[in-house]
Design a protein around this motif. Sequence first.
Motif, PDB file in Angstrom:
ATOM      1  N   ASP B  70       0.852  -1.242   0.056  1.00  0.00           N
ATOM      2  CA  ASP B  70       0.135  -0.031   0.127  1.00  0.00           C
ATOM      3  C   ASP B  70       0.899   1.209  -0.116  1.00  0.00           C
ATOM      4  N   ARG B  95      -5.255   6.097   1.847  1.00  0.00           N
ATOM      5  CA  ARG B  95      -4.132   4.617   1.563  1.00  0.00           C
ATOM      6  C   ARG B  95      -4.892   4.106   0.173  1.00  0.00           C
ATOM      7  N   ARG B  96      -3.901   3.722  -0.699  1.00  0.00           N
ATOM      8  CA  ARG B  96      -4.235   3.077  -1.774  1.00  0.00           C
ATOM      9  C   ARG B  96      -3.412   1.689  -1.995  1.00  0.00           C
ATOM     10  N   ALA B  97      -4.095   0.704  -2.466  1.00  0.00           N
ATOM     11  CA  ALA B  97      -3.586  -0.523  -2.668  1.00  0.00           C
ATOM     12  C   ALA B  97      -2.712  -0.746  -3.976  1.00  0.00           C
ATOM     13  N   ASP B 100      -3.641  -3.917  -6.077  1.00  0.00           N
ATOM     14  CA  ASP B 100      -4.809  -4.333  -6.226  1.00  0.00           C
ATOM     15  C   ASP B 100      -5.487  -2.878  -6.887  1.00  0.00           C
ATOM     16  N   SER B 102      -7.821  -2.230  -8.597  1.00  0.00           N
ATOM     17  CA  SER B 102      -9.378  -1.816  -8.935  1.00  0.00           C
ATOM     18  C   SER B 102     -10.126  -1.554  -7.413  1.00  0.00           C
ATOM     19  N   ALA B 103      -9.276  -1.893  -6.401  1.00  0.00           N
ATOM     20  CA  ALA B 103      -9.835  -1.658  -5.242  1.00  0.00           C
ATOM     21  C   ALA B 103      -9.921  -0.317  -4.815  1.00  0.00           C
ATOM     22  N   PRO B 104     -11.093   0.024  -4.044  1.00  0.00           N
ATOM     23  CA  PRO B 104     -11.304   1.644  -3.890  1.00  0.00           C
ATOM     24  C   PRO B 104      -9.939   2.044  -3.057  1.00  0.00           C
ATOM     25  N   HIS B 106      -8.933   4.358   0.254  1.00  0.00           N
ATOM     26  CA  HIS B 106      -9.334   4.311   1.736  1.00  0.00           C
ATOM     27  C   HIS B 106      -9.005   5.633   2.511  1.00  0.00           C
ATOM     28  N   ARG B 108      -9.077   7.715   5.988  1.00  0.00           N
ATOM     29  CA  ARG B 108      -9.502   7.380   7.246  1.00  0.00           C
ATOM     30  C   ARG B 108      -9.005   8.539   8.150  1.00  0.00           C
ATOM     31  N   ASP B 129     -13.963   5.213   8.721  1.00  0.00           N
ATOM     32  CA  ASP B 129     -13.468   4.713   7.506  1.00  0.00           C
ATOM     33  C   ASP B 129     -14.143   4.991   6.254  1.00  0.00           C
ATOM     34  N   ALA B 131     -14.831   4.564   2.031  1.00  0.00           N
ATOM     35  CA  ALA B 131     -14.045   4.533   0.823  1.00  0.00           C
ATOM     36  C   ALA B 131     -14.091   5.167  -0.206  1.00  0.00           C
ATOM     37  N   VAL B 132     -13.250   5.685  -0.897  1.00  0.00           N
ATOM     38  CA  VAL B 132     -13.371   6.784  -1.901  1.00  0.00           C
ATOM     39  C   VAL B 132     -12.781   6.434  -3.146  1.00  0.00           C
ATOM     40  N   GLY B 133     -12.754   7.144  -4.252  1.00  0.00           N
ATOM     41  CA  GLY B 133     -12.203   6.960  -5.484  1.00  0.00           C
ATOM     42  C   GLY B 133     -10.791   7.780  -5.459  1.00  0.00           C
TER      43      GLY B 133
END
Lengths: 685, 225
Positions: B70, B95-97, B100, B102-104, B106, B108, B129, B131-133
């Motif tokens: 991440d 935070r972004r993965a 992955d 395609s996962a949104p 995050h 926080r 928490d 979930a965002v784009g």
Amino acid sequence: MSGVNVSVEVPLENQVFEITYDGQEIQQPPLSMSENLSRLAQRIDFVGKDDEVGGRNNSGVAASAAGEPMDESSTSGGGTTQGNSEEQTFKTAPAWPWESARNKLQTALTELSVLGDIISIAQQKKYLVLDPVSAEPSDPKAGAVLIYKKRGLAAAAQVLISGSERLRTSMNEAKSKTSISSLPDFHIQLLRLRQNWRLRKVGNSILGDLSYRTAGSRFPQTGIFEVKKAEDAPDETDSVADEPPAPSSSGAASSSQHQQPPSTKPSSALKVIVPNELQGIAYIEVVIQKDQETLSFANIGLPSPSPAPLDAYWQQRLEAAQNVLFCKELFSVLAREAVALHSLPIPPLVVGSQITVTLFPGILLIISLCHSINGKTSTPPVTPKLDHNHVLEHSLHQLLREVHRSNSCIPLPHPASAPIGVSRKRRLAGPCAYDRQTLLTMTKKDGILEEIIKQSQHVVLRLRTMVVIDALSRDIKDPLIVAHWASLNAVTHTCVRLTLVSSGYDMGARTPLMIHVKEKSLKAILRDGKAIHLSYEPQEIRDLILAQIAIHQVMALQTLSKCMGWTVLSSNTHLGVGTCETIGNAAGCLLSSPNGKRQLAIRSSPQLYHCGIQVFIGYPPNSVVEGIGEIFDDQTSDLNQPSLDDGTTDFGSGIVYKSVKLDRLEGKHFLNKIEMLMAVLGDLE
Amino acid sequence: MDSLEPSAKQQELQSLSALDTLTSAMKSNIIPNQEYLLQGSIFDNSVDVLLHRLRGLCDNVDSGPETFHDHEACFVLYGNPGTGQQPPPLTLRVRRALDDTSAPWHLRYMGQAEIGDKNRPTMIRSTLDVAVGSDILEFLKELGCRREFDFITKGFLFRKGRLKIIVGKVYRYESGKSSQELEPVTQSHYVEMSVVAPTGQDTVGDDMKTLAEQLKPLIFLKKEK
């Protein structure tokens, strides 16, 4: 009345004690608290002979409870005389009955206040400090320490020695009976058992767990079994399922080894006791029934309801018990869903250990739990005359495992800081702005019963379609019906590709037809790309195939005519003329010979046995109709005869059509015959 | 005609605004907004042993431990400097993965740790928490947040019931470098055990403590840093 503050002040002067020669006055230091207290305590008669107490003395005692020097100033001046008089007058009779109690309470209060004051002063640590009394350090006597250690070690050694004694005796016993040396040792057996099953030691006994709990099952019934050392053989061979629990624990050295009679096969050194409700064999029977005749069925678990022999290897017994537990869980899930299912027109019926669901009108799906304990079957087994449908069996098994898996394996979040427990689609719901409807449909999921109903419906529909296609291909030989069933299918979707082909004319005369079989409907894709949706009635697919056959004949004829050089004057797959067909539409075409002197009119009807294919040869007007053999069908009316007595418009004499009896023509099948006919007719001058 | 127009009941349902549902959810205490946390660190040379032990203790034994990679950025929103009283700066983490895409993403928010009684086995802080784009970066910039620091973290993710255990290593983030050349910040891995639950579920702390006991003496998970 009025709140007047009264302040009491102590006269600061102390009594002069002594005057020294140089004029210094030595004042009597005020009595310390303890001195004051002791002075007061002397006055108290603890014995109890408090006969007469003067009022003044009471007040004196009361006032002195706080240790005020005011009292002392009043009494100290008097010196001893007043003290004596006070002492004398102290021992007077109490003026009221609670006198003594009150006095005692007051003194107690005095003492407590003193104590409280001492403690508060000690806390300040400025005037008074409390130090612990340090005890003398005791010499650690080396000898005593040694003795303690020795005692501890001796106790530990005793435990180890007793354990090793047990092991040694059991080893000796095992070595002594060399006759059945093939019997494995108890401990090795236990090791093998431990490699396959989860065991734990509770107190003196070894318990194991054969449930699917760690795989994600949430069935409330526990699958706890007990492991014991096997007892003598005569107990085992003639006892029933509930054996008397063995008195000795697994480690007792006193239990004797068993001796097997030579007739039974040797069992293991340990024996497992499974709970009563999990004994025996169970399987789930899935039967698709049409009225009374069984179409297909499957058995889950062990197929034959023969009882597990009591001295069977423990692995088989444990596996059987686990299977029973699995079947029970599966059936309970199915029963629960059956009660809650409302989407079907006829809701499922749950009676005892049987669930009945109506798939199609007249076709029932019966799921029942068959549990046999020691050979006594609760329901009579169905005679397996039909083949097992292994797909249904596997599906039920797989569906429950899927439920277990989804309970235990939750996808972990990426990125790692996201909360767990939320499915991937839910995570995307926020950023992708799903609406309420999408969210609701996302959470809906089909249960096991619905899935198995869909699969069973598909099985029935597939069977029906197969039967129809097979019957048609058996009966109809003119275009051959070739069916290719796809070998890889989904559980609710199968494809079959039908090819209508006239033998000998494969290259040009082929009609493909693709049929998708789903759970409750069929979809047929015709040669021109049209998709037709059919219901589950078998008649519909039969009618469609017949209609396609009719079209095939005409289409094949067109291809043939190209080869033969005949011209297609007109062709129509859905003729609107002629008798109205009961199934579909008739197809027809009109051909003309290369030299134009003969016509052929063909009408192909889907009805096989009534009209079939009608062939007419057209002769130009004013020509001689020559019969080639006796092919003409004289019974059909000559449609082109003008009626002379009509008086109406004379149509003129057009082409004369003569019907042909196809069975008088030479040829294997229709196309062959027409080819012959075309060859003959085209050869005229 | 009736089928086109929603009935009175449907209209009433449609008029339930998002705010109403949100406030009712918050009142009924179902939103998980408290994080119970235990953290510790372990040297790199002992990480393998810890991973083996966690693999045995945690769920999903058949599949291997899940890895993560991440990239986290910290944004701080300072208060208005002109006015008298300054509110404490608001910290947000995005935070972004990286493994992955395609996962949104995050977002926080983590509040201050609650200073409560010493008997509590874990640290508790309020968390939100979302979930965002990927357009969150632009949004936060427009709001006025300043991007304080970035880091990349790689490691393993375990789960036991509702406990989440992360064993990770922090790397420096350079915008130019590829993901292959990662520069570690320390010679150790960090271990975090966390549960996000609604307020009032304090029994979670005991579960966490039990699991933390199992990991001693390899690693001591404490509630303070």
